[in-house]
Write a protein that holds these residues in place. Structure first.
Motif, PDB file in Angstrom:
ATOM      1  N   HIS A  97       0.835  -1.215   0.000  1.00 41.36           N
ATOM      2  CA  HIS A  97       0.000   0.000   0.000  1.00 41.36           C
ATOM      3  C   HIS A  97       0.866   1.260   0.000  1.00 41.36           C
ATOM      4  O   HIS A  97       0.489   2.278  -0.585  1.00 41.36           O
ATOM      5  CB  HIS A  97      -0.957  -0.017   1.194  1.00 41.36           C
ATOM      6  CG  HIS A  97      -2.131  -0.920   0.991  1.00 41.36           C
ATOM      7  ND1 HIS A  97      -3.135  -0.632   0.088  1.00 41.36           N
ATOM      8  CD2 HIS A  97      -2.460  -2.113   1.541  1.00 41.36           C
ATOM      9  CE1 HIS A  97      -4.035  -1.609   0.107  1.00 41.36           C
ATOM     10  NE2 HIS A  97      -3.647  -2.505   0.971  1.00 41.36           N
ATOM     11  N   PHE A  98       2.040   1.193   0.638  1.00 39.00           N
ATOM     12  CA  PHE A  98       2.972   2.328   0.589  1.00 39.00           C
ATOM     13  C   PHE A  98       3.377   2.622  -0.856  1.00 39.00           C
ATOM     14  O   PHE A  98       3.362   3.768  -1.314  1.00 39.00           O
ATOM     15  CB  PHE A  98       4.199   2.012   1.452  1.00 39.00           C
ATOM     16  CG  PHE A  98       5.404   2.858   1.146  1.00 39.00           C
ATOM     17  CD1 PHE A  98       5.448   4.182   1.556  1.00 39.00           C
ATOM     18  CD2 PHE A  98       6.478   2.349   0.429  1.00 39.00           C
ATOM     19  CE1 PHE A  98       6.546   4.975   1.265  1.00 39.00           C
ATOM     20  CE2 PHE A  98       7.576   3.130   0.128  1.00 39.00           C
ATOM     21  CZ  PHE A  98       7.617   4.453   0.551  1.00 39.00           C
ATOM     22  N   LEU A  99       3.717   1.564  -1.601  1.00 38.06           N
ATOM     23  CA  LEU A  99       4.129   1.749  -2.997  1.00 38.06           C
ATOM     24  C   LEU A  99       2.972   2.258  -3.851  1.00 38.06           C
ATOM     25  O   LEU A  99       3.154   3.112  -4.728  1.00 38.06           O
ATOM     26  CB  LEU A  99       4.659   0.426  -3.557  1.00 38.06           C
ATOM     27  CG  LEU A  99       6.020  -0.030  -3.019  1.00 38.06           C
ATOM     28  CD1 LEU A  99       6.313  -1.461  -3.423  1.00 38.06           C
ATOM     29  CD2 LEU A  99       7.130   0.900  -3.518  1.00 38.06           C
TER      30      LEU A  99
ATOM     31  N   TRP B  70       4.678  10.312   1.793  1.00 42.11           N
ATOM     32  CA  TRP B  70       4.617   9.320   0.701  1.00 42.11           C
ATOM     33  C   TRP B  70       3.304   9.385  -0.093  1.00 42.11           C
ATOM     34  O   TRP B  70       3.188   8.756  -1.126  1.00 42.11           O
ATOM     35  CB  TRP B  70       4.752   7.914   1.296  1.00 42.11           C
ATOM     36  CG  TRP B  70       3.561   7.491   2.105  1.00 42.11           C
ATOM     37  CD1 TRP B  70       2.429   6.873   1.646  1.00 42.11           C
ATOM     38  CD2 TRP B  70       3.356   7.693   3.504  1.00 42.11           C
ATOM     39  NE1 TRP B  70       1.538   6.662   2.674  1.00 42.11           N
ATOM     40  CE2 TRP B  70       2.085   7.159   3.828  1.00 42.11           C
ATOM     41  CE3 TRP B  70       4.106   8.254   4.525  1.00 42.11           C
ATOM     42  CZ2 TRP B  70       1.567   7.183   5.125  1.00 42.11           C
ATOM     43  CZ3 TRP B  70       3.591   8.274   5.814  1.00 42.11           C
ATOM     44  CH2 TRP B  70       2.342   7.749   6.099  1.00 42.11           C
ATOM     45  N   ALA B  71       2.294  10.137   0.394  1.00 44.82           N
ATOM     46  CA  ALA B  71       0.951  10.080  -0.198  1.00 44.82           C
ATOM     47  C   ALA B  71       0.856  10.991  -1.421  1.00 44.82           C
ATOM     48  O   ALA B  71       0.713  12.212  -1.299  1.00 44.82           O
ATOM     49  CB  ALA B  71      -0.098  10.469   0.843  1.00 44.82           C
ATOM     50  N   LYS B  72       0.931  10.399  -2.599  1.00 44.56           N
ATOM     51  CA  LYS B  72       0.877  11.162  -3.849  1.00 44.56           C
ATOM     52  C   LYS B  72      -0.438  11.933  -3.968  1.00 44.56           C
ATOM     53  O   LYS B  72      -0.478  13.029  -4.537  1.00 44.56           O
ATOM     54  CB  LYS B  72       1.041  10.210  -5.038  1.00 44.56           C
ATOM     55  CG  LYS B  72       1.056  10.910  -6.389  1.00 44.56           C
ATOM     56  CD  LYS B  72       1.241   9.930  -7.537  1.00 44.56           C
ATOM     57  CE  LYS B  72       1.127  10.615  -8.877  1.00 44.56           C
ATOM     58  NZ  LYS B  72       1.269   9.697 -10.016  1.00 44.56           N
ATOM     59  N   ALA B  73      -1.532  11.363  -3.422  1.00 46.84           N
ATOM     60  CA  ALA B  73      -2.842  12.019  -3.519  1.00 46.84           C
ATOM     61  C   ALA B  73      -2.807  13.409  -2.881  1.00 46.84           C
ATOM     62  O   ALA B  73      -3.488  14.332  -3.355  1.00 46.84           O
ATOM     63  CB  ALA B  73      -3.913  11.156  -2.845  1.00 46.84           C
TER      64      ALA B  73
ATOM     65  N   LYS C 120      11.402  13.627  -3.740  1.00 45.04           N
ATOM     66  CA  LYS C 120      11.091  12.541  -2.803  1.00 45.04           C
ATOM     67  C   LYS C 120      10.893  11.192  -3.514  1.00 45.04           C
ATOM     68  O   LYS C 120      10.529  10.211  -2.879  1.00 45.04           O
ATOM     69  CB  LYS C 120       9.832  12.890  -2.001  1.00 45.04           C
ATOM     70  CG  LYS C 120       9.998  14.106  -1.092  1.00 45.04           C
ATOM     71  CD  LYS C 120      11.090  13.871  -0.068  1.00 45.04           C
ATOM     72  CE  LYS C 120      11.388  15.093   0.758  1.00 45.04           C
ATOM     73  NZ  LYS C 120      12.580  14.911   1.610  1.00 45.04           N
ATOM     74  N   GLU C 121      11.089  11.171  -4.838  1.00 41.03           N
ATOM     75  CA  GLU C 121      11.041   9.959  -5.669  1.00 41.03           C
ATOM     76  C   GLU C 121       9.632   9.377  -5.784  1.00 41.03           C
ATOM     77  O   GLU C 121       9.471   8.174  -6.004  1.00 41.03           O
ATOM     78  CB  GLU C 121      12.013   8.890  -5.135  1.00 41.03           C
ATOM     79  CG  GLU C 121      13.461   9.347  -5.151  1.00 41.03           C
ATOM     80  CD  GLU C 121      14.401   8.332  -4.531  1.00 41.03           C
ATOM     81  OE1 GLU C 121      13.935   7.270  -4.080  1.00 41.03           O
ATOM     82  OE2 GLU C 121      15.612   8.600  -4.507  1.00 41.03           O
ATOM     83  N   LEU C 122       8.608  10.223  -5.596  1.00 36.91           N
ATOM     84  CA  LEU C 122       7.254   9.764  -5.891  1.00 36.91           C
ATOM     85  C   LEU C 122       7.110   9.650  -7.402  1.00 36.91           C
ATOM     86  O   LEU C 122       7.831  10.287  -8.156  1.00 36.91           O
ATOM     87  CB  LEU C 122       6.211  10.744  -5.329  1.00 36.91           C
ATOM     88  CG  LEU C 122       5.772  10.470  -3.893  1.00 36.91           C
ATOM     89  CD1 LEU C 122       6.854  10.832  -2.903  1.00 36.91           C
ATOM     90  CD2 LEU C 122       4.520  11.264  -3.558  1.00 36.91           C
TER      91      LEU C 122
END
Length: 925
Positions: free
Chosen positions: A248-250, A882-885, A908-910
């Protein structure tokens, strides 16, 4: 006293006839004289003098000077401090006592007296708070000296030191702790969460490698490779939860391909492992798995996938056979035109194109050998997943239950309603969309509602805006084929109940699309989707293992009913019930089938004016009497109704009587009870009334709570299911008849005190309370629940309840979009909602829940306060980087900052699927 020497009183008195020779003292003459005694023969001594003559002192309260109250409280606090010090000296090994001593410092800080934090200048208050933190730290250090192996005390110290230390220092301390306790899964979970939420040091690759290190270390502990630390109980379950957390993190970071690849690899690693490598430790098995992964063989979900074992056998027999292209292989569908209107603002074009690519490109890219593609043909190298990205995260799942859960989790991840829900800490980290508040379908059909939500967790490929479409488009044609292939691969791996569950999940997934077509009134799509869905149902029911699966017959009949084919649905129900013979209430699946049939008939023709739907009563009474099922003859006779009621009562009493002893009973005992109680409640509702159904619920609840085996697994789930049926009946009755809301409100309040994590109950509660003009009762209830539980659902629904009230107030204050100045604005609601958000994001689970931060940001933007909204956005990134949304929301809310936000995502490598440089080129074309 006036100038004439007369007493002045507030009471009107008659004027004196003669001037007085003395000034009367009011109240003395009126008082009763002291009683005469041998000590006070003339009655002239007051009470204090009498006590002195008797040799008695005044009572403690009377003798206390008025200003000694704070001194007394300080003395009491000092006494408690001394008591704690004495206890920890006597029992230095009692870690709970040390933790209580630390918690007591907060009480000292709040209490007025010697230790209180001063309310003066901010600097003074800050110094006082620091003093309290230092005292806590000193206590914890003493505790750790006495208990050097206690992980809880060390964790408490690290949590406290977050207030003092720099992130780098804190990270070193965490690393020391993990080095000392590499077998502690709870510690790993907290360590990963700490690293994941440190914005200054966060990057996706760092956290990805950290997850790999965690899972490979725990695998080594399980294998016995780390001899110094034994495996702790529950390690396998905790590793599975950490694996899900990584997936889910990915997904949330936008790296959907890596998350899907992880699941694909785990399917092969778990179910298709060659016998020759099973005896090796996990690390050795992973080394043998790498050549298979890199061989170009089709993987789970891809056409022609045969699995790792088949590939190994082929290798042993002299190399693998190249899989040729199928003759009927269709050309891939053309990609959607990413930029439809170049006149739109640049930020809108980017958001639409980015979401479109997220939706289409969630599967890992593989070169198609039939089209002679090579790895160089991939336009976006990030879509290819290398073995180094996932090798360390592969784990062994030896428990059959966990193996099935892994497959169910993969399907749920792809958007299939498999009924799987992640464990609580992982669930709140994965929550990122607000479908949990969508109660429209539940309101329409409270008895036959098909719960299709994923508990606020988006499926892969979805990056929808908050509050957008509640029924987003399904996957692309290639995505549908991928899901179909996963089912074809998974079904032969299981048997019995588990295989039946997978078939039901597949059919429910297709029914979801039918409901979507009904909801959007898309008649053309509904016709083709209904046809495909019925074809799948018939194919599944033709299989020998599924012919007697009442779960599948139930789904098929429900599908016909949803499509409006009521008579066809009745024929399916009748045919399924006709094959059951006289099993009756003994078969939970048969009971659930009959219950749905009766509930659908009840919703079609509600029991208004005492006339219950005959078919519903016929089905429920037939189940109880165990008679062979026949077509409904019309109204059921009173004799049959009485016989059925007695049969239900005896069955319920027998069940409750059997399970009062220490013997736990058969494994499906709780599912039998749930289906029996639900059928009996609906039967009583139809034949007697809603109060009779409530009495059945009370009987079941009292019987289970009083049983000896109350701690048995499954009990809480059974009680929750019966409670949900009771509240659904009350809701339905409130829709079809005039009935007070008080019983439903009380039932929901009681249920939520017991099950504060049940989202369906919260939806119903918020919906009911929104009809009340007084919000104080609701607010008191939410306050009590949030204080008594650490779960996040009460906070989320408390906020939603206040937002619903605010929307209502705003709607009243505006007519045709204009302000109505005669109405006072409800500013208190805005402040209350903001305070709720602040409290929620400070809670244990709330600070790292992307959904909560998205809701907070959305709320502040709706108020029009841009600067404060930006502040909350950056605060959200400090907790959920980490949350792209969240970044996508920021581009939508602050279009001027688009460049800065996209640069931050890249740093941040998103996953940024459409770089701004490429956007410029597309706009130029």
């Amino acid at each position: 006293m006036n100038v004439d020497g007369l007493a002045v009183s507030s009471q009107p008195e008659a004027p004196a006839l003669e001037p007085l020779s003395f000034i009367p003292v009011k109240g003395v003459d009126d008082a009763a004289p002291p009683a005469t005694s041998w000590l006070n023969p003339l009655g002239i001594y007051d009470q204090a003098t009498t006590q002195w003559l008797q040799g008695q002192g005044p009572s403690e309260q009377e003798s206390r000077p008025p200003d000694s109250q704070p001194d007394r409280e300080s003395a009491l606090l000092k006494a408690r401090v001394e008591e704690f010090n004495r206890k920890v000296r006597e029992s230095p090994r009692d870690t709970e006592l040390w933790m209580a001593f630390v918690a007591f410092q907060d009480e000292l800080m709040r209490s007025p007296g010697l230790y209180a934090v001063e309310e003066g200048e901010p600097e003074t208050r800050k110094r006082s708070l620091r003093l309290v933190l230092e005292k806590k730290l000193a206590i914890l250090e003493r505790a750790i000296e006495s208990n050097p192996s206690s992980v809880d005390l060390k964790l408490a110290k690290l949590k406290l030191c977050a207030e003092f230390w720099e992130p780098a220092t804190l990270l070193k301390e965490w690393q020391k702790l993990i080095f000392l306790h590499p077998n502690n899964t709870a510690l790993w979970q907290k360590y990963l969460l700490f690293c994941q939420s440190q914005f200054s040091t966060f990057s996706v690759s760092k956290i990805q490698s950290l997850y790999g290190k965690c899972l490979s270390t725990l695998s080594a502990v399980r294998d016995g490779s780390i001899v110094s630390h034994p495996e702790l109980p529950g390690t396998e379950e905790a590793m599975f939860a950490l694996f899900l957390q990584q997936c889910h993190f990915l997904r949330q970071a936008g790296h959907s391909e890596k998350a899907v690849s992880l699941f694909q690899a785990m399917v092969d690693f778990t179910f298709f492992k060659p016998d020759s490598v099973k005896g090796l430790p996990t690390k050795g098995q992973v080394e043998f798995f790498e050549p298979f992964w890199d061989s170009g063989e089709p993987r789970a979900g891809e056409k022609g996938a045969r699995g790792w074992r088949a590939w190994m056998h082929q290798q042993e027999w002299g190399g693998w056979v190249a899989v040729g292209a199928d003759d009927d292989d269709e050309e891939p569908e053309e990609e959607d035109q990413e930029i439809r209107d170049k006149a739109l603002p640049r930020w809108q074009i980017w958001l639409a194109a980015e979401r479109s690519r997220d939706h289409r490109h969630w599967r890992p890219w593989r070169p198609d050998k039939a089209r002679k593609q090579t790895e160089e043909d991939c336009e976006d190298p990030e879509r290819q997943v290398l073995f180094d990205d996932l090798g360390q995260s592969l784990i062994r799942l030896s428990s059959p239950d966990l193996q099935f859960q892994m497959m169910a989790a993969f399907l749920q991840f792809l958007g299939v309603p498999s009924g799987f829900s992640p464990p609580t800490p992982c669930l709140y980290l994965a929550m990122d969309e607000n479908s949990i508040f969508d109660s429209e379908l539940y309101d329409e059909k409270p008895l036959t509602f098909l719960d299709l939500s994923c508990s606020g967790v988006s499926c892969v490929g979805r990056m929808e805006p908050l509050g957008g479409r509640r029924w987003p488009r399904g996957p692309s044609r290639e995505g549908e084929e991928f899901i179909r292939n996963v089912f074809h691969l998974a079904l032969p791996l299981f048997a019995g109940r588990e295989r039946s569950q997978l078939c039901v999940s597949w059919l429910r997934y297709e029914i979801t699309k039918v409901i979507w077509c009904l909801h959007t009134k898309n008649k053309k799509r509904l016709k083709s989707q209904g046809k495909n869905c019925k074809k799948l149902a018939k194919n599944l029911l033709k299989e020998p293992d599924n012919r007697n699966s009442f779960c599948l017959w139930q789904q098929y009949a429900h599908l016909e009913w949803l499509l409006g084919n009521t008579e066809d649905a009745r024929k399916v129900f009748d045919a399924a019930l006709g094959t059951a013979g006289s099993r009756g209430l003994e078969d939970p699946e048969l009971c659930e089938l009959g219950l749905l049939y009766a509930a659908l008939e009840t919703e079609l023709s509600p029991p208004v004016g005492g006339a219950a739907p005959a078919r519903a009563v016929h089905v429920l009474s037939g189940l109880a009497e165990r008679r062979p099922y026949g077509p409904c003859p019309g109204q059921v006779s009173a004799v049959h109704v009485l016989k059925a009621r007695r049969a239900y009562e005896h069955a319920l009493q027998d069940w409750l009587g059997e399970h009062r002893g220490p013997d736990p009973g058969p494994p499906d005992r709780f599912s039998r009870l749930v289906s029996l109680a639900k059928c009996f409640m609906l039967f009583q509702y139809l034949t007697v009334g809603v109060d009779a159904a409530g009495r059945v619920y009370e009987q079941v609840f009292a019987g289970l709570r009083g049983s000896v085996s109350a701690e048995a697994a499954g009990l809480e789930g059974a009680l929750e299911a019966v409670t949900l049926m009771h509240t659904s009946l009350l809701r339905f009755h409130g829709r079809v008849a005039a009935h007070p809301l008080a019983p439903l409100r009380e039932a929901l309040s009681e249920a939520l005190r017991l099950y504060p994590g049940n989202q369906l109950l919260w939806r119903a509660y918020v919906q009911i309370q929104s009809k009340s003009h007084s919000a104080s009762r609701t607010r008191r209830f939410f306050h009590a629940i949030t204080r008594s539980t650490k779960l996040l659902e009460p906070w989320l629904f408390a906020i939603e309840a206040e937002r619903m009230r605010k929307r209502l107030v705003d709607a009243v204050q505006r007519v045709d979009g204009r302000e109505v100045h005669a109405t006072l604005p409800e500013t208190g609601l805005t402040h209350r909602i903001r305070a709720l958000f602040e409290s929620a994001v400070r809670s244990d689970h709330g600070s790292q829940c992307p959904l909560l931060w998205r809701m907070y940001l959305n709320f502040l933007v709706s108020l029009g306060n841009k600067e404060r909204s930006k502040g909350v956005f950056y605060k959200a990134l400090q907790n959920c980087p980490w949350a792209k949304a969240l970044y996508m929301d920021a581009v939508e809310y602050f279009p001027d900052e688009m460049q800065e936000v996209v640069d931050l995502m890249t740093e941040k490598e998103l996953r940024v699927r459409l770089p701004l440089e490429e956007l410029e080129l597309l706009l130029e074309d």
